[in-house]
Design a protein around this motif. Structure first.
Motif, mmCIF file in Angstrom:
data_model
loop_
_atom_site.group_PDB
_atom_site.id
_atom_site.type_symbol
_atom_site.label_atom_id
_atom_site.label_comp_id
_atom_site.label_asym_id
_atom_site.label_seq_id
_atom_site.Cartn_x
_atom_site.Cartn_y
_atom_site.Cartn_z
ATOM 1 N N LEU A 133 0.842 -1.189 0.000
ATOM 2 C CA LEU A 133 0.000 0.000 0.000
ATOM 3 C C LEU A 133 0.879 1.240 0.000
ATOM 4 N N ARG A 134 0.301 2.357 -0.428
ATOM 5 C CA ARG A 134 0.952 3.660 -0.279
ATOM 6 C C ARG A 134 0.117 4.518 0.662
ATOM 7 N N ASP A 135 0.782 5.110 1.661
ATOM 8 C CA ASP A 135 0.052 5.985 2.564
ATOM 9 C C ASP A 135 -0.159 7.343 1.891
ATOM 10 N N PRO A 136 -0.901 8.273 2.512
ATOM 11 C CA PRO A 136 -1.194 9.550 1.848
ATOM 12 C C PRO A 136 0.048 10.349 1.463
ATOM 13 N N ASP A 137 1.187 10.107 2.133
ATOM 14 C CA ASP A 137 2.425 10.808 1.796
ATOM 15 C C ASP A 137 3.259 10.064 0.771
ATOM 16 N N GLY A 138 2.769 8.907 0.323
ATOM 17 C CA GLY A 138 3.490 8.162 -0.698
ATOM 18 C C GLY A 138 4.422 7.088 -0.175
ATOM 19 N N HIS A 139 4.537 6.951 1.156
ATOM 20 C CA HIS A 139 5.410 5.925 1.714
ATOM 21 C C HIS A 139 4.759 4.547 1.555
ATOM 22 N N ARG A 140 5.588 3.526 1.357
ATOM 23 C CA ARG A 140 5.098 2.180 1.077
ATOM 24 C C ARG A 140 4.986 1.363 2.367
ATOM 25 N N LEU A 141 3.850 0.670 2.511
ATOM 26 C CA LEU A 141 3.596 -0.227 3.630
ATOM 27 C C LEU A 141 3.262 -1.603 3.086
#
Length: 218
Positions: A133-141
């Motif tokens: 997934l990508r969080d709202p800031d674009g970081h990957r989880l």
């Protein structure tokens, strides 16, 4: 950066507080995947700190990725070759594959399916059932489950060929370009963004099988 500590404040145990669980029912923060320009150097440093290696992606003498652990799972930290240092993703463990799928259903139901970057799928390396997934800031989880026990002191290192199409996705699904190329910048101890150094390997350049291009050779 590795942070050491010798004590921590104890808090209430919540593993049986089923009434508090929502969403994908994440069980714990599990691992970090770091993009590094020199995997052998990162490997040697963490090995000197007592980390062991569970799996690698290799091609002869060339090391493309490595998974290392202290707890008795596949990894606490993994290294992927690329311009770095950067953070590739933070991994969160769920107890069952159904919870990984529920993550996708929740994102779809609230209209945020564009934040599902890759998956769900099954990794060859680690055997993990995953979604990225990508969080709202674009970081990957990553939300994942189904890796395995590494507590056996004789646990062998599982070595994957970079030309094996199952290494990144056991079912042969294509690995999208952003997953290889995009990652988050990191800050040093002085809080400044660390400059990038070019990598000595590029796994995405090996266009076989799971990457959707080229022919399969083993």
């Amino acid at each position: 950066m590795v942070e050491f500590f010798h004590e921590i404040e104890q808090v209430e145990r919540l593993h049986q507080r089923y009434d508090l669980r929502h969403g994908a029912e994440i069980a714990r923060l599990d691992h970090f995947n770091i993009v590094v320009p020199d995997i052998p150097a990162a490997f040697a440093h963490y090995e000197s700190l007592g980390f062991r290696c569970s799996e690698t992606i290799e091609d002869g003498e060339k090391l493309y990725a490595a998974w290392m652990y202290r707890k008795q799972t596949v990894h606490d930290v993994a290294f992927t070759g690329g311009a770095g240092p950067r953070l590739h993703h933070i991994g969160f463990f769920a107890h069952e594959a159904a919870q990984v799928l529920r993550t996708c259903d929740i994102f779809g139901s609230v209209g945020l399916e564009k934040h599902i970057e890759r998956g769900p799928g099954r990794h060859g390396v680690s055997n993990a059932f995953y979604v990225y997934l990508r969080d709202p800031d674009g970081h990957r989880l990553e939300v994942y489950t189904s890796d395995y026990f590494t507590g056996d002191p004789d646990h062998p290192v599982l070595r994957w060929s970079v030309r094996d199409p199952r290494r990144r996705d056991f079912w042969g699904n294509a690995v999208i370009e952003s997953w290889y190329k995009e990652a988050s910048p990191v800050r040093g101890l002085d809080a400044t963004i660390q400059p990038l150094r070019e990598a000595n390997v590029d796994e995405s350049a090996v266009r076989v099988g799971a990457d959707g291009l080229g022919s399969v050779t083993r």
